[in-house]
Design a protein around this motif. Structure first.
Motif, PDB file in Angstrom:
ATOM      1  N   TRP A 239       0.855  -1.194   0.000  1.00 11.12           N
ATOM      2  CA  TRP A 239       0.000   0.000   0.000  1.00 11.12           C
ATOM      3  C   TRP A 239       0.889   1.242   0.000  1.00 11.12           C
ATOM      4  CZ3 TRP A 239      -5.549   0.077   0.728  1.00 11.12           C
ATOM      5  CH2 TRP A 239      -6.126  -1.195   0.824  1.00 11.12           C
ATOM      6  N   GLN A 240       0.268   2.389  -0.207  1.00 11.16           N
ATOM      7  CA  GLN A 240       1.030   3.636  -0.257  1.00 11.16           C
ATOM      8  C   GLN A 240       1.758   3.897   1.052  1.00 11.16           C
ATOM      9  OE1 GLN A 240      -1.168   7.015  -1.715  1.00 11.16           O
ATOM     10  NE2 GLN A 240       0.481   8.461  -1.301  1.00 11.16           N
ATOM     11  N   ALA A 241       1.112   3.580   2.188  1.00  8.21           N
ATOM     12  CA  ALA A 241       1.758   3.804   3.485  1.00  8.21           C
ATOM     13  C   ALA A 241       3.000   2.937   3.649  1.00  8.21           C
ATOM     14  CB  ALA A 241       0.763   3.517   4.614  1.00  8.21           C
ATOM     15  N   ASP A 242       2.980   1.750   3.050  1.00  9.65           N
ATOM     16  CA  ASP A 242       4.182   0.894   3.067  1.00  9.65           C
ATOM     17  C   ASP A 242       5.260   1.488   2.171  1.00  9.65           C
ATOM     18  OD1 ASP A 242       2.929  -1.393   4.566  1.00  9.65           O
ATOM     19  OD2 ASP A 242       1.674  -1.471   2.776  1.00  9.65           O
ATOM     20  N   GLU A 243       4.847   1.952   1.000  1.00  8.34           N
ATOM     21  CA  GLU A 243       5.783   2.506   0.022  1.00  8.34           C
ATOM     22  C   GLU A 243       6.581   3.674   0.600  1.00  8.34           C
ATOM     23  OE1 GLU A 243       2.486   1.587  -3.451  1.00  8.34           O
ATOM     24  OE2 GLU A 243       3.205   3.630  -3.124  1.00  8.34           O
ATOM     25  N   GLU A 244       5.908   4.476   1.392  1.00  6.25           N
ATOM     26  CA  GLU A 244       6.571   5.638   1.971  1.00  6.25           C
ATOM     27  C   GLU A 244       7.760   5.236   2.844  1.00  6.25           C
ATOM     28  OE1 GLU A 244       3.400   7.596   3.979  1.00  6.25           O
ATOM     29  OE2 GLU A 244       2.469   8.356   2.126  1.00  6.25           O
ATOM     30  N   LYS A 245       7.719   4.032   3.377  1.00  2.68           N
ATOM     31  CA  LYS A 245       8.806   3.549   4.237  1.00  2.68           C
ATOM     32  C   LYS A 245       9.953   2.951   3.424  1.00  2.68           C
ATOM     33  CE  LYS A 245       6.549   4.456   8.089  1.00  2.68           C
ATOM     34  NZ  LYS A 245       5.321   5.009   7.477  1.00  2.68           N
ATOM     35  N   TYR A 246       9.647   2.214   2.349  1.00  4.66           N
ATOM     36  CA  TYR A 246      10.737   1.517   1.653  1.00  4.66           C
ATOM     37  C   TYR A 246      11.204   2.182   0.359  1.00  4.66           C
ATOM     38  CZ  TYR A 246       7.298  -0.861  -1.467  1.00  4.66           C
ATOM     39  OH  TYR A 246       6.325  -1.162  -2.381  1.00  4.66           O
ATOM     40  N   PHE A 247      10.448   3.111  -0.204  1.00  5.39           N
ATOM     41  CA  PHE A 247      10.897   3.786  -1.428  1.00  5.39           C
ATOM     42  C   PHE A 247      12.253   4.473  -1.262  1.00  5.39           C
ATOM     43  CE2 PHE A 247       7.073   4.470  -4.480  1.00  5.39           C
ATOM     44  CZ  PHE A 247       6.876   3.102  -4.527  1.00  5.39           C
ATOM     45  N   PRO A 248      12.529   5.130  -0.112  1.00  4.78           N
ATOM     46  CA  PRO A 248      13.856   5.755   0.046  1.00  4.78           C
ATOM     47  C   PRO A 248      15.010   4.752  -0.050  1.00  4.78           C
ATOM     48  CG  PRO A 248      12.329   6.614   1.683  1.00  4.78           C
ATOM     49  CD  PRO A 248      11.641   5.459   1.025  1.00  4.78           C
ATOM     50  N   LEU A 249      14.748   3.489   0.306  1.00  6.33           N
ATOM     51  CA  LEU A 249      15.805   2.480   0.265  1.00  6.33           C
ATOM     52  C   LEU A 249      16.087   2.024  -1.164  1.00  6.33           C
ATOM     53  CD1 LEU A 249      14.810   0.321   3.370  1.00  6.33           C
ATOM     54  CD2 LEU A 249      16.392   2.260   3.249  1.00  6.33           C
ATOM     55  N   ILE A 250      15.119   2.142  -2.027  1.00  4.14           N
ATOM     56  CA  ILE A 250      15.330   1.813  -3.445  1.00  4.14           C
ATOM     57  C   ILE A 250      16.357   2.769  -4.042  1.00  4.14           C
ATOM     58  CG2 ILE A 250      14.232   1.674  -5.717  1.00  4.14           C
ATOM     59  CD1 ILE A 250      11.653   0.864  -4.337  1.00  4.14           C
ATOM     60  N   GLU A 251      16.264   4.024  -3.656  1.00  2.00           N
ATOM     61  CA  GLU A 251      17.202   5.045  -4.135  1.00  2.00           C
ATOM     62  C   GLU A 251      18.568   4.873  -3.493  1.00  2.00           C
ATOM     63  OE1 GLU A 251      18.803   8.466  -5.939  1.00  2.00           O
ATOM     64  OE2 GLU A 251      16.991   7.320  -6.398  1.00  2.00           O
ATOM     65  N   LYS A 252      18.591   4.512  -2.216  1.00  2.00           N
ATOM     66  CA  LYS A 252      19.848   4.459  -1.475  1.00  2.00           C
ATOM     67  C   LYS A 252      20.673   3.220  -1.813  1.00  2.00           C
ATOM     68  CE  LYS A 252      21.647   4.983   3.232  1.00  2.00           C
ATOM     69  NZ  LYS A 252      21.286   5.218   4.657  1.00  2.00           N
ATOM     70  N   TYR A 253      20.023   2.075  -1.993  1.00  3.40           N
ATOM     71  CA  TYR A 253      20.734   0.817  -2.238  1.00  3.40           C
ATOM     72  C   TYR A 253      20.423   0.337  -3.652  1.00  3.40           C
ATOM     73  CZ  TYR A 253      21.473   0.926   2.787  1.00  3.40           C
ATOM     74  OH  TYR A 253      21.842   1.298   4.059  1.00  3.40           O
TER      75      TYR A 253
END
Length: 418
Positions: A239-253
């Motif tokens: 869900w969008q609320a989940d995405e808000e937590k892991y999307f930054p890690l897609i960019e970082k790693y």
């Protein structure tokens, strides 16, 4: 008597509201159209012979029933099987897999509909998956002295029907032939409420179904190449609320691989996800043999997630920051650890996993990041995987246990009748 009258009024109002909603809601329209002329349809499709009627409120509940039906079929049972659904999406996406003979929408639970339904079906036995209670229909089953079973039940101490006065649920439970519960806590709660005599611990059919999917061969050359030798995270039912937590890690790693399977695969939501992702994803429906430079595969179609977990090293299960946690077992069947948000209290398996250190509950991106970094150790990941499989295995074969109880009772009834 007063409760029955109030319930009859309430259920008719409920039906009227759905009819009104069908003017603008596609889901409500399907609910109404699926039940139009239901009694005539049911008379036409009811197979001849002794009948087991299974009710599953939605597709998820029917998936739980499949191991039971497979066990019945393997036993050589000649019972015909019909399945009913309450949810339009359940029947819409229903696949029998050769396990049932007919399917239909459960009609509105009025007293008249309940009587007509049981007269038409005239089942040898009735099995409800989990605990969707429709008092008029269930009472009609009991009044006809038809064996009534519940399977896959989870009881919690805070459920309203244990304390709410004059409700019909407890009397119906006391008149059930057998209530088959998933875990020890449910059995203990049943015993406290005077139901030890007709309650039995059988385990959880969802484990059987998840294991069956795990054991079914599945090949996908693109995903095999996409995930090869990469730390791969599966974001399931996201869900969008989940995405808000892991999307930054897609960019970082950027060296990690991500397979994202959203809960909502509508065109609008897929466009929103693509827009917000830090990189352009590969869409599942547009996969080619050549591996893309992208580190994200976006699953924009339904029915694949349970098979895709085999490609992951860890699973982020969605819903824990919203309405409630989605299915963890489909991932756990592969021995991969799961992590999720804080809204998991109603899911006994999540609580048990956390107690045994086999899952992780995160609240922030930093929490999640630290956990994922720990899982990159191959030795630690292997040890955890072995523990997960051992935990998972103890709850398997519930379907066979339920089928055995059904057959024992029905065979005994047939012998007594003869």
């Amino acid at each position: 008597m007063i409760y029955r009258l109030l319930y009859e009024i309430a259920i008719r109002i409920y039906g009227s509201l759905i009819l009104l909603a069908s003017i603008s809601s596609e889901k409500a329209k399907n609910w109404v159209s699926g039940r139009r002329n239901w009694s005539h349809r049911l008379r036409t499709l009811r197979p001849r012979g002794e009948l087991l009627w299974i009710h599953a409120s939605s597709l998820g509940e029917f998936e739980m029933a499949k191991p039971i039906l497979a066990a019945l079929k393997q036993s050589g049972s000649r019972l015909k099987v019909v399945v009913s659904f309450f949810s339009p999406s359940g029947l819409k996406h229903f696949e029998s897999d050769g396990l049932t003979d007919a399917s239909f929408y459960l009609p509105l639970d009025t007293a008249a509909n309940a009587k007509k339904l049981i007269e038409i079906l005239n089942p040898t036995a009735v099995l409800y998956i989990k605990y969707e209670f429709w008092p008029n229909i269930l009472q009609a089953v009991i009044d006809r002295k038809i064996p009534l079973f519940f399977a896959g039940v989870v009881f919690r101490r805070d459920q309203w029907f244990w304390t709410f006065p004059f409700n019909p649920v407890k009397p119906i439970l006391h008149q059930c032939t057998k209530i088959m519960v998933q875990n020890h806590q449910s059995y203990q709660i049943a015993a406290i409420n005077g139901l030890a005599y007709n309650t039995v611990l059988t385990g959880d059919m969802r484990f059987d179904r998840a294991w069956d999917i795990r054991s079914t061969p599945y090949e996908n050359e693109f995903i095999k190449k996409f995930t090869h030798d990469r730390f791969t995270i599966i974001a399931g039912s996201s869900w969008q609320a989940d995405e808000e937590k892991y999307f930054p890690l897609i960019e970082k790693y950027k060296q990690w691989r991500w397979i994202i399977a959203p809960h909502d695969i509508s065109m609008e939501n897929i466009k929103r996800i693509v827009k917000n992702l830090p990189c352009a994803p590969v869409l599942f429906t547009e996969m080619k043999n050549d591996v893309s430079d992208s580190n994200v595969l976006l699953v924009n179609t339904i029915g694949h997630l349970a098979k895709l977990y085999r490609f992951g090293k860890v699973a982020l299960i969605g819903g824990g920051f919203g309405s409630g946690l989605h299915n963890t077992l489909e991932a756990l069947a592969y021995g991969i650890p799961v992590c999720f948000g804080p809204k998991h209290k109603k899911f006994w398996e999540a609580s048990e996993l956390l107690e045994n250190g086999l899952a992780y509950c995160y609240r922030t991106t930093e929490n999640l990041e630290n956990y994922l970094l720990r899982l990159q150790s191959p030795i630690d990941a292997q040890i955890l995987s072995e523990k997960i499989i051992k935990w998972f295995y103890q709850y398997r074969n519930a379907g066979s246990k339920v089928a055995e109880i059904l057959l024992q009772y029905l065979n005994r009834t047939t012998t007594q009748g003869a």
